[in-house]
Each structure stands twice: as structure tokens, then as C-alpha cells.
Design a protein around this motif. Structure first.
Motif, mmCIF file in Angstrom:
data_model
loop_
_atom_site.group_PDB
_atom_site.id
_atom_site.type_symbol
_atom_site.label_atom_id
_atom_site.label_comp_id
_atom_site.label_asym_id
_atom_site.label_seq_id
_atom_site.Cartn_x
_atom_site.Cartn_y
_atom_site.Cartn_z
ATOM 1 N N ASP A 354 47.929 15.509 25.942
ATOM 2 C CA ASP A 354 48.428 16.004 27.221
ATOM 3 C C ASP A 354 47.406 15.684 28.311
ATOM 4 O O ASP A 354 46.257 16.104 28.227
ATOM 5 N N GLN A 356 46.977 16.893 31.031
ATOM 6 C CA GLN A 356 46.507 18.063 31.772
ATOM 7 C C GLN A 356 45.179 18.601 31.248
ATOM 8 O O GLN A 356 44.441 19.280 31.957
ATOM 9 N N MET A 359 41.856 18.533 33.128
ATOM 10 C CA MET A 359 41.509 19.522 34.149
ATOM 11 C C MET A 359 40.669 20.647 33.539
ATOM 12 O O MET A 359 40.925 21.091 32.425
ATOM 13 N N GLY A 360 39.701 21.098 34.324
ATOM 14 C CA GLY A 360 38.944 22.281 33.937
ATOM 15 C C GLY A 360 38.142 22.105 32.673
ATOM 16 O O GLY A 360 37.895 23.046 31.946
ATOM 17 N N SER B 49 43.390 25.895 38.699
ATOM 18 C CA SER B 49 43.560 24.645 37.947
ATOM 19 C C SER B 49 45.036 24.310 37.757
ATOM 20 O O SER B 49 45.430 23.143 37.814
ATOM 21 N N THR B 50 45.847 25.359 37.524
ATOM 22 C CA THR B 50 47.291 25.126 37.366
ATOM 23 C C THR B 50 47.880 24.582 38.661
ATOM 24 O O THR B 50 48.677 23.643 38.653
ATOM 25 N N LEU B 52 46.303 22.851 40.895
ATOM 26 C CA LEU B 52 45.883 21.458 41.061
ATOM 27 C C LEU B 52 46.643 20.530 40.101
ATOM 28 O O LEU B 52 46.974 19.399 40.454
ATOM 29 N N SER B 53 46.919 21.037 38.891
ATOM 30 C CA SER B 53 47.651 20.219 37.917
ATOM 31 C C SER B 53 49.062 19.916 38.401
ATOM 32 O O SER B 53 49.571 18.807 38.223
ATOM 33 N N LEU B 59 51.440 18.531 35.612
ATOM 34 C CA LEU B 59 52.317 19.596 35.118
ATOM 35 C C LEU B 59 53.544 19.611 36.000
ATOM 36 O O LEU B 59 53.457 19.307 37.186
#
Lengths: 363, 227
Positions: A354, A356, A359-360, B49-50, B52-53, B59
Motif C-alpha cells: 500500500d 500509503q 506516510m508517517g 497524516s490521513t 495528507l494521504s 487514500l
């Protein structure tokens, strides 16, 4: 895609050369065992494979084994002339004494009409003639025992002395060289009161002739060459065990490669995530991985071929090893295809990553 | 008609936590204008973060619309999203996340090659980008030969390489000391202004807000303008 794959190999030289090295060893073993299988097979059945014979007529209870079948063919000679297209095939095992060898040499003697289709011809020396002299042409593997043209070979039981006049190639049968002697010379010895044969052979399928011969001898079946070859003692068991080794080696090689790449892929999942996050598509990443497998496998196969050539050169003469480039090529293709299939295992992991997760995340 | 390179409209995103769903983002609307450097701050777990995703096409939202260059991408599938990311968005991550086996110039070349436009013009852009982030002398270095700040500068150059309209940065200074953090964010601000990009940075370091034009605070799934 191409440069990404190669740059990774360039950067992690040690890691990838270890994988390539293991693959190289496996491929070398496959090639060498297959060369050995080919060599043993040649030793056992090369003469049969080379024979321009379409059908063999053997006794029914001979189980397709030439040595288990036998005919007296006086009547056949009278009824059907050989010009109709048939020849008798008679094999006799002899042990010959050569001046050049300390041990007795096992050979298969085949009396033959030098004008007929069974005669293979020589690659060196003179051809046989219809004479009464005990002249033979022998398979060239006998050179490994020091036999040369002009040498005499002595058979103690019947007190026979054969003179070598020429060499043939690919004339081995049941792990011994064949020596051909003219039929006229053989029957001149009066070893048997009758004309005898293990089998009747024909060059081409001919229903009428086959029926006629069956009528006269009235005890036997016409069988194909393949069935005869498979029934040569030891042949199928030898080949099957070696083939099983080869098959297992290939499977092991593939699993080793697939496992290595799977672990490498798992180590790189984060990296794949980042690459996907900045826009890399699955096909790009999977393609790069497959390319790496392709390159490593190709390099290993080329090195293994070189190594096999080297091995075939240092093996002692007379060792039943056959270097056959087309055989190596076909095993190479098999190894290449299955390793690519094996690396698809890693590909499923790559596809599942994934983006995603980039990120982070800290490194 | 939406003119901003990046716009979110009434975006909601929920995650399943045990038995119940928790709204990470609740009805968020946001636009990022060209030439503006926006910061989003907030405590950890606030949904930065969500956010930004979703803004970065990593996402898809449960509800609401995301517009990248006035295209609605909320319903796009993986492959199309990858394309949006490749051409329209440049990312700078918390860790530089460089490819370990590529030299500095190859890091940038890779993204151009993935887009399929590695040409003379891209080559020039690569040179200029490395020049402007001050890494001209490090072209042939591997990531492991660079300092943390240098790596992050390569990441910035990489984000700009495909000439995207949107630059997204996820805690770009988390691994750096204060002096380096200032240096990196100042560099980002400079590039954003010069190249007229819409930039969004998520951070928890309030000392960096002086480089930004607008500041949002994320709190319990809501986006509030101002500190």
C-alpha cells in the motif's frame, strides 16, 4: 525499469552474486547430470537409435529384448529373398583380448551384410567387404582402450583372431562397443549349422512383407524401435533415476531463487511503498524484479555452460559424458522459465504493497 | 469551476477501531492555491497524516470530493491514482526515503523515467534543481554518503522533478535538528514561491510556521484555520 533493476544489482554486488553463484552451481549440476544421462544413454542404445530400422520382429515372449529372442532363419532365407527388404539382426557378446589393454574388452559382435541398410559405414579406415577374412570395424570408443587400425583382437573360447580395419561412430550397445564383421566371414567359421538371428528387421514399414515374414516364422510380433530401446536392460531405470535428479535439481533451484527473491522483496516492501507513493506503477516494480531474476539466471546459465564445457574437457576419456549444446539449451530455457514463474511469488507481495505506508514512517 | 490545484470538499474518512468506526476526518474542506505555502499542525493522532494521504491521492475518502487540477479523483482506481501522483504531486516524506542504490542524479532521473519524459529538457531541469538545493557537488553520491539534511534536500529536488503543481510534505524535518529544519523549510518555501506551486506541509514544529503563508490546525478530525 531496466536501469533500476541493473543498478540495484550493481550496488548490492555481494548479495546478488551469492544468489547467482548458488544458481550457477545448481545449473552446472543439472547440465553435468544431463550430460551424464545423455552419455550413459548413448553408451546403452546409441547403435539402436542410429539404426535405420523401422520395425523389429521378435519372439512374443522376448519382452522386446533382443537377447531374449532367437530364430533359425534357413527357411525364411529360402521363402523370401532378402532383396524384399529384410535383414537378420544377430548380436553376440564377446570378450576380446587386445595387446594394448590389460583387461579383456567386452564387445557386441554383429555379423552384417556390408551392402545392406544395417551397416553404418566407417568414419576412419576401410569398410568391410564380403570376404572370409575375420576383419572388423569397431566403434571408436575402443580407441580409449588403445585399439588402433591394424590391431588384432583375440577371442579365446573359439580361438578367433579379428583384425581391426576401420572405426565407426555411435555404435555402442549395452555399454559396450559394437564390432561389425562380414556375415560371410562369420558363417565361414561354422560356429552354427544354421542361419540364426535374434530379430528380423526392416528398413521401412511394409505391411505385405511383414505379413509374409510372420507367415513363415509364425512366432513373433513386429515392434517399433522405441519399444526395443525402452526394453534394453538398465536403460529406462538409468534414465529415470537421472531424470528424477535433474527434475529435483530444477525444482530446488527454483525454490531457492524464489525464496531469496521473496525475502529480498519483503525487505524492500517499504521502499516499494515509497516508489508507489511517488507514482511507480505495479508493472514497473514487478517488471524490475522479473528483470533482475532474468539477468541473474542468464548470467548463471552462461557461467554454468562454460563450467560444463570445462568439466567435459577434464573428464577422463571413456567416461560416458556427452556434451550436447542443444540439450543444455533446452534445460536452460526450462530453468529460465521456471525461475521467472518462481519470482512471481514475490510479485504478488509487490502488488499488495500500500503506497500509503510511505506516510508517517521513519527510516 | 475550481481553479486551485488542490481542493477538498466535505471530505470524511472513518477507520474501523475494534467494533466501532472512528471518524478521523469530519467534513473537511480545504484549498491550496498556487504560490502559497500552507502548514497543517496538530497533535499526533489528530488525522494530519490521513488528511495528507487523501490530499495526495494515496487514500480515497469515504465521502466528499478531492480535486487535483480540477479533476475529481475520489473515484479513481489504483493505476489512475498512481498516474495522478506521478504527474501532479510531489512528495517529501518524514524520512528522505531515497532509493539506497541510486546516486543523487539517478534519484531524480528515476521519476522522470517513470513518467516517460527523460529528455534534454528534463536533464536541464535536473541540473537546475540540484543547483538550487545546493547539491551540485554531490551528484554522484549514494544516499548513505549524504548527511540527513542533504538527503532531505535530494528528496525536495525529487519532489519538484516532474514539475508537479502540488507539493506535499509529511513532517519533513522530523529527523533533523533545529538549524537543519530551518534550512530545509526555508529552502522549500523558496522553491514553492519561485516555481509557483501549491504546497502543503504537515508538521508539529511551530517554529517553522514563520515560513508559511497560511496555517491550519487539525483537531479531532476538524480543520480550523489559524493557530
Amino acid at each position: 525499469m531496466f536501469s533500476l533493476a541493473l543498478k540495484e544489482i550493481r550496488f548490492f554486488k555481494l548479495k546478488y552474486s551469492l544468489i547467482a553463484f548458488i544458481l550457477f552451481l545448481m545449473a552446472s549440476l543439472v547440465f553435468i547430470v544431463s550430460g551424464l544421462a545423455q552419455g550413459l544413454s548413448n553408451d546403452n542404445i546409441a547403435a539402436l537409435e542410429d539404426m535405420s530400422v523401422a520395425r523389429f520382429y521378435l519372439q512374443e515372449d522376448a519382452e522386446n529384448r533382443l537377447d531374449q529372442s532367437g530364430y533359425i532363419i534357413d527357411e525364411l532365407e529360402e521363402e523370401i529373398p532378402r532383396e524384399a527388404g529384410w535383414q537378420p539382426l544377430l548380436t553376440q557378446m564377446y570378450r576380446l583380448d587386445a595387446a594394448s589393454s590389460e583387461t579383456l574388452l567386452d564387445v557386441t559382435l554383429i555379423p552384417i551384410d556390408p551392402e545392406a541398410f544395417l551397416y553404418p559405414g566407417v568414419i576412419e579406415g576401410q569398410n568391410l567387404t564380403d570376404s572370409d577374412a575375420l576383419e572388423i570395424v569397431a566403434d571408436q570408443t575402443m580407441k580409449a582402450d588403445g585399439v588402433e587400425i591394424g590391431d588384432t583382437l583375440y577371442e579365446a573360447d573359439q580361438d578367433l583372431t579379428f583384425t581391426v580395419v576401420g572405426f565407426t561412430e555411435n555404435q555402442t550397445y549395452r555399454h559396450s562397443p559394437i564390432i561389425y564383421v562380414a556375415e560371410s566371414a562369420f558363417y565361414n567359421l561354422d560356429l552354427t549349422p544354421h542361419q540364426v538371428a535374434n530379430a528380423i528387421v526392416i528398413e521401412e514399414v511394409n505391411q505385405e512383407l511383414q505379413a509374409d515374414i510372420n507367415q513363415v516364422l509364425n512366432d513373433g510380433d513386429w515392434v517399433e524401435k522405441d519399444a526395443i530401446i525402452q526394453a534394453v536392460p538398465g536403460h529406462s531405470s538409468e534414465q529415470m533415476s537421472l531424470m528424477m535428479m535433474i527434475a529435483f535439481l530444477i525444482v530446488i533451484a527454483v525454490f531457492v531463487l524464489a525464496a531469496f527473491f521473496y525475502i529480498l522483496t519483503i525487505q524492500k516492501l517499504n521502499q516499494f511503498g515509497v516508489l508507489k507513493a511517488i507514482g511507480a506503477k505495479n508493472i514497473f516494480l514487478v517488471g524490475a524484479t522479473l528483470l533482475q531474476v532474468f539477468c541473474l539466471t542468464m548470467i548463471s546459465l552462461i557461467l554454468a555452460t562454460g563450467f560444463t564445457i570445462f568439466v567435459s574437457n577434464i573428464l577422463p576419456e571413456g567416461m560416458p559424458f556427452e556434451f550436447d549444446l542443444s540439450l543444455i539449451a533446452s534445460y536452460s530455457i526450462i530453468i529460465l522459465i521456471v525461475s521467472l514463474l518462481g519470482s512471481l511469488l514475490s510479485s504478488t507481495r509487490i502488488v499488495k504493497v500500500d503506497p500509503q505506508q510511505a506516510m508517517g514512517r521513519t527510516e | 469551476m475550481i481553479t486551485a490545484p488542490l481542493a477538498l470538499e466535505n471530505v470524511t474518512k472513518a477507520f474501523k477501531d475494534g467494533e466501532q468506526y472512528i471518524n478521523i476526518l469530519e467534513d473537511i474542506s480545504f484549498t491550496a492555491e498556487k504560490g502559497k505555502f500552507t502548514a497543517v499542525i496538530g497533535p499526533s493522532g489528530s488525522g494530519k497524516s490521513t488528511f495528507l494521504s487523501i490530499a495526495g491521492a494515496l487514500l480515497t475518502p469515504d465521502q466528499g470530493e478531492v480535486f487535483v487540477n480540477s479533476q475529481s479523483i475520489a473515484s479513481y482506481k489504483d493505476k489512475k491514482l498512481a498516474n495522478v501522483r506521478l504527474t501532479s504531486i510531489g512528495y517529501i516524506f518524514q524520512a528522505a526515503n531515497l532509493v539506497p542504490y541510486l546516486k543523487v542524479n539517478e534519484q531524480l532521473k528515476l521519476v522522470a523515467q517513470m513518467k516517460g519524459d527523460w529528455d534534454r529538457e528534463a536533464k536541464q531541469r535536473l541540473g537546475q534543481l540540484l543547483e538550487s538545493v545546493g547539491l551540485k557537488a554531490r551528484v554522484n553520491y549514494y544516499p548513505h554518503q549524504l548527511s540527513g539534511g542533504e538527503k532531505q534536500r535530494v528528496a525536495i529536488a525529487r519532489a519538484f522533478m516532474n514539475n508537479p503543481d502540488i507539493i506535499l510534505a509529511d513532517e519533513p524535518t522530523a529527523n533533523l535538528d533545529q538549524a537543519r529544519s530551518d534550512e530545509i523549510v526555508a529552502l522549500m518555501a523558496k522553491e514553492v514561491k519561485e516555481k509557483d506551486k501549491a504546497a502543503v506541509m504537515v508538521t508539529h514544529d511551530e517554529s517553522l510556521l514563520k515560513y508559511c503563508d497560511t496555517v491550519y490546525r487539525m483537531e479531532q478530525g476538524k480543520l480550523i484555520k489559524g493557530r
